[in-house]
Scaffold this motif. Structure first.
Motif, PDB file in Angstrom:
ATOM      1  N   ARG A  32     -41.497  97.940  31.561  1.00 16.57           N
ATOM      2  CA  ARG A  32     -41.590  96.481  31.437  1.00 16.57           C
ATOM      3  C   ARG A  32     -42.833  95.921  32.137  1.00 16.57           C
TER       4      ARG A  32
ATOM      5  N   SER B 231     -34.701  97.492  24.393  1.00 15.62           N
ATOM      6  CA  SER B 231     -33.547  96.652  24.702  1.00 15.62           C
ATOM      7  C   SER B 231     -32.596  97.390  25.618  1.00 15.62           C
ATOM      8  N   THR B 232     -31.691  96.637  26.193  1.00 17.36           N
ATOM      9  CA  THR B 232     -30.643  97.181  27.034  1.00 17.36           C
ATOM     10  C   THR B 232     -29.300  96.715  26.477  1.00 17.36           C
TER      11      THR B 232
ATOM     12  N   ASP C 220     -35.417  93.915  26.836  1.00 17.15           N
ATOM     13  CA  ASP C 220     -35.611  94.175  28.267  1.00 17.15           C
ATOM     14  C   ASP C 220     -37.079  94.195  28.690  1.00 17.15           C
TER      15      ASP C 220
END
Length: 164
Positions: free
Chosen positions: A41, A71-72, A95
């Motif tokens: 990130r 994504s999470t 995310d």
């Protein structure tokens, strides 16, 4: 004679059952033979393109990766009620990472030499990063269902490393 026929029929019917072992149902799925890359990130905003090269057992594959937003999973809980048969749900949430995959013909348990390069959002080259790692082997459905080999990497400002 009737007793003999009844005993013989019972013995014949029981014979196949005695030789049978319980079978385990294995899912009819297989892992994709890929080296997966996640751009962390805190580094993703600086990355425009990533090129990944991976070599295993003398075979090399190289490509510019198509990057997708990572994504999470977010647990949305379960419906109230007794027992374990309650309906539960989850959703995915961005995310801030980027993800891409480098396709292989097949993966083995042998070590992989990987090199990443690319271009940042300013058009300048990203640092070339290298790592040697051993893919992970797991038996998510038990030993009887075969192994899954996975190869995952994380790229951040500090370098390239194997995913946990």
């Amino acid at each position: 004679m009737r007793k003999f026929a009844a005993v013989l029929a019972l013995a014949v019917a029981a014979l196949p059952a005695a030789g049978c072992q319980p079978e385990t149902a294995c899912p009819a799925i297989a892992p994709a033979p890929v080296v997966a890359l996640t751009v962390a990130r805190d580094y993703a905003a600086t990355v425009k393109t990533i090129r990944l090269r991976a070599c295993q057992e003398g075979r090399c594959v190289e490509s510019e990766l198509e990057l997708f937003p990572g994504s999470t999973t977010v647990d949305q809980g379960c419906e109230p009620g007794p027992g374990s048969d309650r309906a539960c749900s989850a959703t995915s949430s961005p995310d801030g990472t980027l993800t891409g995959m480098l396709m292989f013909d097949r993966l083995t348990e042998s070590r992989i030499d990987a090199t990443s390069s690319g271009i940042d959002v300013s058009g300048l080259p990203l640092p070339v990063r290298t790592v040697t790692f051993t893919p992970r082997v797991a038996y998510p459905y038990g030993q009887q269902c075969g192994r899954f080999i996975s190869a995952g990497l994380i790229l951040d400002a500090a370098g390239l490393r194997q995913a946990d």
